[in-house]
Design an enzyme around this catalytic site. Structure first.
Site, PDB file in Angstrom:
ATOM      1  N   GLY A 130       3.413  -0.619 -17.671  1.00 25.39           N
ATOM      2  CA  GLY A 130       2.708   0.260 -16.752  1.00 25.39           C
ATOM      3  C   GLY A 130       3.139   1.715 -16.802  1.00 25.39           C
ATOM      4  O   GLY A 130       2.314   2.620 -16.701  1.00 25.39           O
ATOM      5  N   HIS A 132       4.625  -5.557 -19.508  1.00 29.17           N
ATOM      6  CA  HIS A 132       5.333  -4.690 -18.557  1.00 29.17           C
ATOM      7  C   HIS A 132       5.378  -3.238 -19.060  1.00 29.17           C
ATOM      8  O   HIS A 132       6.446  -2.643 -19.185  1.00 29.17           O
ATOM      9  CB  HIS A 132       6.747  -5.208 -18.324  1.00 29.17           C
ATOM     10  CG  HIS A 132       7.301  -4.822 -16.980  1.00 29.17           C
ATOM     11  ND1 HIS A 132       8.128  -5.629 -16.255  1.00 29.17           N
ATOM     12  CD2 HIS A 132       7.143  -3.706 -16.231  1.00 29.17           C
ATOM     13  CE1 HIS A 132       8.468  -5.033 -15.120  1.00 29.17           C
ATOM     14  NE2 HIS A 132       7.876  -3.852 -15.084  1.00 29.17           N
ATOM     15  N   PHE A 147       0.838  -1.206   0.000  1.00 27.33           N
ATOM     16  CA  PHE A 147       0.000   0.000   0.000  1.00 27.33           C
ATOM     17  C   PHE A 147       0.872   1.254   0.000  1.00 27.33           C
ATOM     18  O   PHE A 147       0.768   2.116   0.864  1.00 27.33           O
ATOM     19  CB  PHE A 147      -0.947   0.002   1.208  1.00 27.33           C
ATOM     20  CG  PHE A 147      -2.120   0.935   1.053  1.00 27.33           C
ATOM     21  CD1 PHE A 147      -2.998   0.798   0.001  1.00 27.33           C
ATOM     22  CD2 PHE A 147      -2.329   1.950   1.974  1.00 27.33           C
ATOM     23  CE1 PHE A 147      -4.074   1.665  -0.144  1.00 27.33           C
ATOM     24  CE2 PHE A 147      -3.401   2.820   1.845  1.00 27.33           C
ATOM     25  CZ  PHE A 147      -4.273   2.670   0.781  1.00 27.33           C
ATOM     26  N   GLY A 148       1.737   1.328  -1.016  1.00 31.25           N
ATOM     27  CA  GLY A 148       2.596   2.492  -1.178  1.00 31.25           C
ATOM     28  C   GLY A 148       1.961   3.545  -2.075  1.00 31.25           C
ATOM     29  O   GLY A 148       0.740   3.638  -2.211  1.00 31.25           O
ATOM     30  N   ARG A 149       2.819   4.336  -2.721  1.00 30.97           N
ATOM     31  CA  ARG A 149       2.347   5.462  -3.526  1.00 30.97           C
ATOM     32  C   ARG A 149       1.396   5.045  -4.635  1.00 30.97           C
ATOM     33  O   ARG A 149       0.368   5.674  -4.864  1.00 30.97           O
ATOM     34  CB  ARG A 149       3.562   6.191  -4.129  1.00 30.97           C
ATOM     35  CG  ARG A 149       4.414   6.943  -3.134  1.00 30.97           C
ATOM     36  CD  ARG A 149       5.659   7.510  -3.811  1.00 30.97           C
ATOM     37  NE  ARG A 149       6.555   6.451  -4.242  1.00 30.97           N
ATOM     38  CZ  ARG A 149       7.577   5.988  -3.522  1.00 30.97           C
ATOM     39  NH1 ARG A 149       7.815   6.502  -2.336  1.00 30.97           N
ATOM     40  NH2 ARG A 149       8.351   5.032  -3.960  1.00 30.97           N
ATOM     41  N   ILE A 150       1.767   3.986  -5.369  1.00 21.25           N
ATOM     42  CA  ILE A 150       0.948   3.586  -6.512  1.00 21.25           C
ATOM     43  C   ILE A 150      -0.397   3.046  -6.046  1.00 21.25           C
ATOM     44  O   ILE A 150      -1.446   3.379  -6.618  1.00 21.25           O
ATOM     45  CB  ILE A 150       1.695   2.553  -7.370  1.00 21.25           C
ATOM     46  CG1 ILE A 150       2.962   3.176  -7.963  1.00 21.25           C
ATOM     47  CG2 ILE A 150       0.799   2.029  -8.487  1.00 21.25           C
ATOM     48  CD1 ILE A 150       3.857   2.188  -8.696  1.00 21.25           C
ATOM     49  N   THR A 176      -2.891  -5.261   2.842  1.00 21.52           N
ATOM     50  CA  THR A 176      -1.926  -5.973   3.665  1.00 21.52           C
ATOM     51  C   THR A 176      -0.563  -5.355   3.429  1.00 21.52           C
ATOM     52  O   THR A 176      -0.051  -5.396   2.307  1.00 21.52           O
ATOM     53  CB  THR A 176      -1.899  -7.474   3.315  1.00 21.52           C
ATOM     54  OG1 THR A 176      -3.200  -8.024   3.530  1.00 21.52           O
ATOM     55  CG2 THR A 176      -0.878  -8.205   4.169  1.00 21.52           C
ATOM     56  N   GLU A 194       8.515 -13.552 -17.279  1.00 19.86           N
ATOM     57  CA  GLU A 194       8.712 -12.582 -18.362  1.00 19.86           C
ATOM     58  C   GLU A 194      10.201 -12.417 -18.677  1.00 19.86           C
ATOM     59  O   GLU A 194      11.039 -12.525 -17.770  1.00 19.86           O
ATOM     60  CB  GLU A 194       8.099 -11.230 -17.996  1.00 19.86           C
ATOM     61  CG  GLU A 194       8.764 -10.502 -16.833  1.00 19.86           C
ATOM     62  CD  GLU A 194       8.119  -9.165 -16.526  1.00 19.86           C
ATOM     63  OE1 GLU A 194       8.792  -8.134 -16.756  1.00 19.86           O
ATOM     64  OE2 GLU A 194       6.958  -9.148 -16.058  1.00 19.86           O
ATOM     65  N   ARG A 201       5.329  -6.994  -9.053  1.00 13.67           N
ATOM     66  CA  ARG A 201       6.401  -7.855  -9.542  1.00 13.67           C
ATOM     67  C   ARG A 201       5.819  -9.223  -9.849  1.00 13.67           C
ATOM     68  O   ARG A 201       5.023  -9.772  -9.082  1.00 13.67           O
ATOM     69  CB  ARG A 201       7.522  -7.978  -8.502  1.00 13.67           C
ATOM     70  CG  ARG A 201       8.404  -6.742  -8.422  1.00 13.67           C
ATOM     71  CD  ARG A 201       9.221  -6.550  -9.699  1.00 13.67           C
ATOM     72  NE  ARG A 201      10.027  -5.339  -9.683  1.00 13.67           N
ATOM     73  CZ  ARG A 201       9.637  -4.164 -10.162  1.00 13.67           C
ATOM     74  NH1 ARG A 201       8.426  -4.020 -10.672  1.00 13.67           N
ATOM     75  NH2 ARG A 201      10.446  -3.137 -10.131  1.00 13.67           N
TER      76      ARG A 201
END
Length: 355
Positions: free
Chosen positions: A318, A316, A166-169, A189, A292, A263
């Protein structure tokens, strides 16, 4: 003597910030626009370097660091992830490490919402009706091709989104879902070692009310069981490898959607394929896959019948917007310049935890 900076990746126009300096010897992999930098080229050219610019494809391990020598002062990666860097060794040698965490937040958050919509509406299946010319023969009925809805409605006012990490993104995704789609409840979580973020969560909840009714940290079983849409935005590494495994997926709702923009190693591909095929979950949208880039016609997710119709995989991308990639390149260059000049990087890792 000129300070040597080795560049292994394409930096676009930002490269001129390096090449225009007369006090630098800038060595660039000549085919960076089209191909990845060969390791043999890196090992040969990194000798005597003060600075090194890489992307997540180049491993900066003991072999590379030894080849560079004692003069290495800065490593700058054009990525938010740093799993490809030997941080304990770099920290022990007082090498600054730059990365690009904040500038790609919005682009990746946009991508996560895109994948959630694509996976819930099963666009692999639905678009194939058009591309295979099967639409004319398709038998329409009122519930044909219906799917779980991301947004809330008057007749379905509750939607719970979950976040692994639950960080910035993740917080940017939550803002989009709350303000744009009316999502009512959020759970997450955090990392096991992360302290409770009571003040942060209260501020987030206050800023997103009245749409968002609740925001709380939960354990993994609750995250699995309660999430209508689950966004995986955790870092890689052994500590998070296969956190999303068969036991986790079996706890999820049959109407739930899994999105991974974090990831690939966090999600067990074999378990996910089984979950999709047997209907434990509704669908999956993946920007990253553990194997990948070797994800093609023989890979279980895009290839197996009964799985590919429910699983959207993109390569990949994003952060792949013009604006974001240009700013990532600029920040990568500024980081390495400051590092070789003995200044603090604009966006550098705090290596204290690796010392």
């Amino acid at each position: 003597m000129k300070k040597k900076i080795v560049v292994c990746t394409d930096l676009g126009p930002a490269l001129s910030l390096l090449t225009l300096r007369d006090d630098l010897d800038v060595v660039v992999w000549p085919h960076a626009v089209d191909t990845e930098c060969p390791r043999a080229w890196l090992l040969e050219n990194v000798q005597g370097a003060s600075g090194l610019v890489v992307c997540f494809k180049e491993r900066v391990d003991g072999e590379v660091i030894k080849a560079a020598g004692s003069g290495l002062r800065a490593v700058s990666t054009i990525s938010v992830g740093y799993d490809h860097l030997d941080l304990p060794l770099l920290a022990s040698r007082n090498v600054q490490v730059g990365y690009t965490p904040d500038v790609l937040t919005d682009a990746v958050a946009d991508s996560a919402v895109m994948l959630a919509l694509m996976a819930s509406r099963r666009t692999n299946l639905t678009t194939s009706l058009v591309t295979s010319n099967a639409w004319p023969a398709f038998q329409w009925t009122p519930f044909a091709l219906s799917a779980p809805q991301l947004s809330t409605t008057l007749f379905s006012p509750k939607r719970t989104v979950g976040f692994l990490g639950f960080g910035r993104i993740a917080q940017a995704v939550l803002r989009r879902l709350t303000l744009g789609f009316g999502v009512s409840d959020a759970i997450y979580t955090p990392r096991p070692e992360a302290p409770p973020q009571v003040m942060r969560d209260a501020e987030l909840l206050r800023g997103l009310m009245p749409n968002l009714h609740s925001l709380r940290a939960v354990d993994m079983p609750t995250l699995a069981a309660d999430s209508d849409f689950l966004f995986v935005l955790a870092p890689g590494g052994e500590a998070t490898r296969h956190l999303i495994d068969e036991s986790f997926l079996r706890r999820m709702k049959p109407t739930s959607v899994l999105v991974n923009n974090g990831r690939g190693s966090v999600v067990d591909s074999t378990a996910l394929a089984k979950a999709l095929k047997e209907g434990w979950i509704w669908g999956a949208g993946l920007d990253v896959v553990e194997e990948e880039p070797h994800v093609g016609v023989k890979h279980v997710l895009p290839a197996e019948q009964g799985v590919r119709e429910k699983c959207v995989v993109v390569p990949h991308l994003g952060s792949a917007t013009h604006e974001t990639r240009a700013e990532m390149a600029r920040l990568t260059v500024v980081n390495v310049l400051r590092g070789v000049d003995g200044e603090q990087m604009e966006s550098g890792l705090d290596l204290g935890r690796w010392q």
